[in-house]
Design a protein around this motif. Structure first.
Motif, PDB file in Angstrom:
ATOM      1  N   GLY A 206       0.643  -1.584   0.384  1.00 54.32           N
ATOM      2  CA  GLY A 206      -0.060  -0.060  -0.151  1.00 54.32           C
ATOM      3  C   GLY A 206       0.480   1.405   0.160  1.00 54.32           C
ATOM      4  O   GLY A 206       0.719   2.419  -0.103  1.00 54.32           O
ATOM      5  N   VAL A 207       1.994   1.217   1.036  1.00 48.21           N
ATOM      6  CA  VAL A 207       2.550   2.736   0.839  1.00 48.21           C
ATOM      7  C   VAL A 207       3.197   3.054  -0.100  1.00 48.21           C
ATOM      8  O   VAL A 207       2.806   4.171  -0.599  1.00 48.21           O
ATOM      9  CB  VAL A 207       3.540   2.456   2.270  1.00 48.21           C
ATOM     10  CG1 VAL A 207       4.281   3.613   2.123  1.00 48.21           C
ATOM     11  CG2 VAL A 207       2.948   2.268   3.185  1.00 48.21           C
ATOM     12  N   PRO A 208       3.373   2.465  -1.169  1.00 50.56           N
ATOM     13  CA  PRO A 208       4.858   2.732  -2.201  1.00 50.56           C
ATOM     14  C   PRO A 208       2.781   3.140  -3.473  1.00 50.56           C
ATOM     15  O   PRO A 208       3.611   4.416  -4.177  1.00 50.56           O
ATOM     16  CB  PRO A 208       4.942   1.582  -2.937  1.00 50.56           C
ATOM     17  CG  PRO A 208       5.469   0.870  -2.056  1.00 50.56           C
ATOM     18  CD  PRO A 208       4.438   0.824  -0.934  1.00 50.56           C
ATOM     19  N   PRO A 213       7.304   9.086  -2.732  1.00 48.40           N
ATOM     20  CA  PRO A 213       8.216   9.934  -4.083  1.00 48.40           C
ATOM     21  C   PRO A 213       6.847   8.993  -5.570  1.00 48.40           C
ATOM     22  O   PRO A 213       6.421  10.588  -6.345  1.00 48.40           O
ATOM     23  CB  PRO A 213       9.057   8.794  -4.473  1.00 48.40           C
ATOM     24  CG  PRO A 213       9.165   8.292  -3.221  1.00 48.40           C
ATOM     25  CD  PRO A 213       8.383   7.899  -2.665  1.00 48.40           C
ATOM     26  N   GLY A 214       6.380   7.262  -5.965  1.00 44.92           N
ATOM     27  CA  GLY A 214       5.858   7.495  -6.856  1.00 44.92           C
ATOM     28  C   GLY A 214       4.415   8.920  -7.118  1.00 44.92           C
ATOM     29  O   GLY A 214       4.491   9.070  -8.110  1.00 44.92           O
ATOM     30  N   GLU A 215       3.574   8.341  -6.384  1.00 45.06           N
ATOM     31  CA  GLU A 215       2.475  10.092  -6.308  1.00 45.06           C
ATOM     32  C   GLU A 215       2.649  10.805  -6.513  1.00 45.06           C
ATOM     33  O   GLU A 215       2.366  11.482  -7.722  1.00 45.06           O
ATOM     34  CB  GLU A 215       1.581   9.236  -5.163  1.00 45.06           C
ATOM     35  CG  GLU A 215      -0.133  10.479  -5.483  1.00 45.06           C
ATOM     36  CD  GLU A 215      -0.951  10.002  -3.924  1.00 45.06           C
ATOM     37  OE1 GLU A 215      -1.987  10.655  -4.287  1.00 45.06           O
ATOM     38  OE2 GLU A 215      -0.153   9.165  -3.216  1.00 45.06           O
ATOM     39  N   LEU A 216       4.039  11.638  -5.784  1.00 43.70           N
ATOM     40  CA  LEU A 216       4.178  12.633  -5.984  1.00 43.70           C
ATOM     41  C   LEU A 216       4.955  13.102  -7.381  1.00 43.70           C
ATOM     42  O   LEU A 216       4.390  14.470  -7.868  1.00 43.70           O
ATOM     43  CB  LEU A 216       5.541  12.943  -4.825  1.00 43.70           C
ATOM     44  CG  LEU A 216       4.601  12.916  -3.643  1.00 43.70           C
ATOM     45  CD1 LEU A 216       5.880  13.147  -2.382  1.00 43.70           C
ATOM     46  CD2 LEU A 216       4.375  14.110  -3.102  1.00 43.70           C
ATOM     47  N   LEU A 217       5.587  12.064  -7.734  1.00 47.30           N
ATOM     48  CA  LEU A 217       6.328  12.275  -9.462  1.00 47.30           C
ATOM     49  C   LEU A 217       5.376  11.801 -10.311  1.00 47.30           C
ATOM     50  O   LEU A 217       5.267  13.037 -11.301  1.00 47.30           O
ATOM     51  CB  LEU A 217       7.717  11.243  -9.499  1.00 47.30           C
ATOM     52  CG  LEU A 217       8.456  11.247  -8.404  1.00 47.30           C
ATOM     53  CD1 LEU A 217       9.303  10.021  -9.036  1.00 47.30           C
ATOM     54  CD2 LEU A 217       9.785  12.449  -9.032  1.00 47.30           C
ATOM     55  N   VAL A 218       4.372  11.711 -10.318  1.00 45.30           N
ATOM     56  CA  VAL A 218       3.398  11.298 -10.959  1.00 45.30           C
ATOM     57  C   VAL A 218       2.354  12.646 -11.194  1.00 45.30           C
ATOM     58  O   VAL A 218       2.383  13.206 -11.867  1.00 45.30           O
ATOM     59  CB  VAL A 218       2.160   9.618  -9.981  1.00 45.30           C
ATOM     60  CG1 VAL A 218       1.281  10.144 -11.609  1.00 45.30           C
ATOM     61  CG2 VAL A 218       2.966   9.157 -10.954  1.00 45.30           C
ATOM     62  N   HIS A 219       2.726  13.081  -9.797  1.00 40.55           N
ATOM     63  CA  HIS A 219       1.648  14.384  -9.965  1.00 40.55           C
ATOM     64  C   HIS A 219       2.857  15.789 -10.543  1.00 40.55           C
ATOM     65  O   HIS A 219       1.864  16.878 -11.253  1.00 40.55           O
ATOM     66  CB  HIS A 219       0.652  14.916  -8.911  1.00 40.55           C
ATOM     67  CG  HIS A 219      -0.704  13.809  -8.752  1.00 40.55           C
ATOM     68  ND1 HIS A 219      -0.346  12.708  -7.652  1.00 40.55           N
ATOM     69  CD2 HIS A 219      -2.087  14.164  -8.869  1.00 40.55           C
ATOM     70  CE1 HIS A 219      -1.278  12.393  -8.220  1.00 40.55           C
ATOM     71  NE2 HIS A 219      -2.352  13.349  -8.095  1.00 40.55           N
TER      72      HIS A 219
END
Length: 822
Positions: A206-208, A213-219
């Motif tokens: 769940g955490v990744p 970083p993943g979600e932040l980079l996508v946005h």
């Protein structure tokens, strides 16, 4: 009698106009027609004239802008500016970044229920369903939670490899970067299923896909950052974590003392402009195994290398694990639920500006970025984890309560156990609907600040209550840990979800109503923006428009609250079928109550309201249960309003109604200004409190539903891992239920023979032999009882160990440790 007629006309027209939120000009015209008719028809003329004068005195100055604006609106704007509560940076950003979905309808006091029912039914794509049926099912079959939590205190290597190879870490990463590009609903379903077998694995997955970083980079990532990091994150080549919380800054993240100083330094052999970081973080999930650290810190530029601003603000950065100065690898040990979690520290850690999330242009915008991602993350991971645990607990405990017998009777037939089973079933049904609703809100493009707080708080709280009731019912089976225990680890892990992503006490008392009262209110935010307008003429014009709507809104909610309280919410146009319309009407009443209470509280308490945490918490409970009940009704209709689900639906509704009325009652009895509390009580509860908690008959129906094979039970179980394999004791117990039900008539016949002394043998096998010889049972029935005996033993048997098996392996590695023979 003629005196009463114009008074009744005046009150009736005023009440109808207020109830339906008619504009002042409409009320004035209707009143002129009504009083004119009274005059012409010979009603008491003096009374009619007095009421006409009152109408004119109210209407004329309010309808004429050149009178209304200087004499009323401008002074009220000055007062509003004085009582406007000061907002911290944290609060201001939270309000600016959140969006409003259906929760905004609840704050209007007159929700548009058809809008709720018209939302598209949440559905998985064929690809997402195939992932659930394939890799997720296979992963669950591989999970041995006892070995993870006791033997290894970690996932075994083959599990890590499987998760990475099948892109579990890349569910939210777009396909163009090598991820799965799944919807929030699919993300929810995956976490829910994994959580039903292991909370350690569900948090690891769940955490990744949540805050990180993943979600932040996508946005927000730059093209270079996305192109480099997202493909690596998708396949687990990079394992991410995110460092936000520290020893001196938890919930108030904008006060973090971790800092970075803009300076020049060396990066990969070149001198570049960057930031020198000093930080101390704790409670960071995946930190011990992470290769890429997302970091929140406060950025300073004392030498003006980037411009004139010295305190740039909260900023986010990407720090590779092997960066010099980073201390990482140690672990916390959260309540015997050993998911990878630990501290991160660093001193004089240099990174270039290109490692800031979004590049140098996004410096200082970290809290805005985090607030949006926090809302989305809280909407999925924690509610989905609670949903998986609660749903699995409901169906497995229902089967256990039918199979386990005391005094010749299934324990689930005892009324005390029925109460607990009903709570488990009703709350699991509610959690499931609520967690799905917030995922659907994310898929609609919302940034659900308020619903995410509601879902986080109530799903985890109800999840803990379900875990506690499960433990009460299964007794010794639950407290003896081992491979056969399906509930103990879930019970141990429950407080973790309560604590993380904002402690639940704070979420309830500060966030839910604190954000909702401003963000979701149809007029307050507009009034606040008008008050902040520097051009006085523009400010008065904007405030004039919103004030008129707000006054109409407030009067309407007072009238609606009183009328619906007086009539028991039996009238009103709502959607739904013959069964659910009663629930929609009740929610109409409570929505009006909430809107009225919120308005009065904000008006009279002003900035002091945010320090009245008990009042905020109770009003937050009202908003939360309105939202939960809406989610339950939405899903019920999406499912085709199945008849078999009615006991679960009714339990959820009556429980919410009871909690809402108790919360309103407690808020009114403890209202800081006592006379106002008495007046509000008369409007909200004109006939007193009427809602009661679910009764014994309803509890019996819900408990019976959990203990009997049926379509409602199957629907509740949908989406959790119940495959009856060796590593899934809960799945095996659930699979035994049809056999237990089939065998009950034969078992009763056999036990009756034992009690009547018709069978004298003492051993079970010998008793069966004698029963067959005596014609009590047939040879086929004997096989059925033997099979029942086998599954009952598997259901109730607990684990036992040699002494050395319970010691941590590291015990033997300690200097001077006494070694005992195995």
């Amino acid at each position: 009698m003629t005196i009463a007629i114009p008074i009744l006309v005046f009150l009736l027209i005023s009440g109808i106009a207020a109830y339906h939120r008619m504009r002042l000009i409409t009320w004035t015209i209707l009143m002129a027609i009504g009083l004119g008719a009274c005059w012409l028809l010979g009603a008491h003329q003096t009374t009619t004239l007095v009421l006409a004068i009152i109408t004119a005195v109210v209407a004329v100055p309010l309808l004429l802008p050149f009178i209304r604006k200087p004499l009323l609106v401008a002074p009220l704007l000055n007062v509003f500016r004085r009582i406007l509560p000061p907002l911290s940076q944290t609060e201001r950003i939270a309000l600016e970044t959140g969006s409003v979905g259906f929760e905004g309808e609840l704050f209007t006091g007159d929700p548009d229920w058809q809008k709720l029912l018209d939302y598209p039914r949440p559905e998985l794509t064929a690809e997402e369903q195939a992932f659930l049926d394939g890799p997720v099912e296979e992963l669950c079959r591989m999970i041995n939670d006892w070995e993870i939590t006791h033997v290894h205190a970690d996932l075994p290597p083959e599990l890590w490899d499987f998760i990475k190879k099948n892109k579990f870490f890349g569910m939210i990463i777009p396909k163009e970067y090598g991820g799965l590009g799944f919807s929030a609903l699919a993300h929810h379903k995956v976490i829910q299923k994994i959580a039903s077998i292991s909370s350690v694995v569900s948090s690891t997955v769940g955490v990744p896909n949540s805050l990180g970083p993943g979600e932040l980079l996508v946005h927000y990532g730059t093209k270079e950052q996305k192109d480099y990091y997202l493909p690596r994150l998708a396949v687990g080549e990079e394992v991410p974590c995110f460092g936000l919380t520290g020893p001196f800054a938890g919930s108030d993240a904008t006060s973090i003392p971790d800092y970075g100083i803009v300076c020049k330094g060396t990066w990969k052999g070149e001198e570049v402009l960057g930031v020198r970081l000093t930080f101390d973080k704790r409670y960071i999930t995946l930190a011990p195994v992470a290769t890429l650290i997302g970091l929140a810190f406060r950025m300073y530029d004392p030498d003006g290398l980037l411009g004139d601003t010295r305190d740039i603000g909260i900023t986010l950065a990407l720090v590779p694990r092997d960066t010099p100065g980073v201390e990482i690898g140690k672990r916390h040990f959260p309540l015997n639920s050993p998911f990878q979690n630990g501290p991160i520290r660093g001193r004089d850690v240099f990174i270039p500006l290109t490692q800031l999330v979004g590049g140098a242009e996004m410096a200082g915008k970290g809290w805005n970025m985090l607030n949006e991602c926090l809302a989305v993350g809280r909407s999925i991971t924690l509610p989905s984890t609670a949903s998986g645990g609660a749903k699995a607990g409901a169906v497995v405990t229902g089967a256990y309560a039918r199979i386990r017998k005391q005094f010749g009777l299934s324990v689930g037939r005892f009324e005390g156990v029925e109460e607990a089973l009903a709570r488990i079933g009703g709350k699991a049904f509610t959690i499931s609907a609520l967690s799905q609703a917030t995922a659907a809100a994310v898929d609609r493009g919302d940034v659900p600040s308020v619903p995410s707080a509601i879902a986080k708080y109530h799903c985890t709280t109800m999840g803990r209550e379900v875990a506690s009731d499960v433990m009460d019912i299964i007794g010794g089976k639950g407290i003896i840990l081992g491979p056969r225990n399906f509930a103990g680890r879930n019970w141990q892990a429950a407080p973790i979800s309560i604590t993380v992503e904002g402690a639940n006490i704070m979420t309830r008392s500060l966030l839910i109503f604190g954000q909702g009262a401003i963000l979701c209110h149809p007029w307050v935010m507009k009034e606040m923006k008008a008050a902040q307008e520097k051009d006085r003429k523009a400010a008065i014009a904007a405030f004039d428009e919103s004030l008129a709507g707000h006054v109409r809104f407030g009067i309407s909610n007072a009238v609606r609250s009183f009328w619906m309280g007086l009539t028991g919410s039996r009238f009103g146009k709502v959607p739904g079928d013959a069964y659910t319309r009663q629930f929609f009407r009740k929610l109409d009443r409570y929505a009006a109550n909430l809107a009225l209470m919120a308005d009065v509280s904000m008006l009279l308490l002003g900035g002091k309201l945010k320090f009245k945490e008990s009042l905020s918490g109770r009003l937050g409970d009202v908003l939360s249960h309105l939202y939960m009940a809406s989610a339950v009704l939405k899903r019920h209709h999406d499912e085709g309003a199945p008849e078999a689900d009615k006991p679960l639906l009714a339990w959820s509704m009556y429980n919410s109604f009871h909690v809402i009325e108790k919360a309103l009652s407690d808020a009114l009895r403890n209202f800081p200004i006592r006379p106002v509390g008495w007046l509000l009580w008369a409007l909200v509860f004109p006939l007193g409190r009427r809602a009661e908690a679910p009764g014994d008959r309803l509890n019996h129906r819900v408990a019976s539903l959990l203990m009997t094979p049926n379509e409602a039970r199957d629907r509740l179980a949908k989406g959790v891992f119940l495959t009856p394999c060796e590593n899934n004791p809960g799945g095996r117990i659930a699979s035994y239920l049809p056999l237990a039900v089939q065998a009950e008539p034969v078992e009763r016949k056999f036990l009756k023979a034992l009690k009547s002394k018709g069978i004298e043998a003492l051993e079970f096998d010998a008793q069966l032999d004698e029963a067959v010889r005596e014609g009590v049972i047939t040879a086929e029935e004997r096989k059925l009882l033997e099979e029942l005996r086998r599954v009952t033993l598997d259901t109730i048997t607990v684990d036992e160990f040699d002494v050395h098996e319970l010691r941590a392996a590291s015990y033997y590695d300690l200097p001077g440790a006494k070694r005992e023979a195995a």
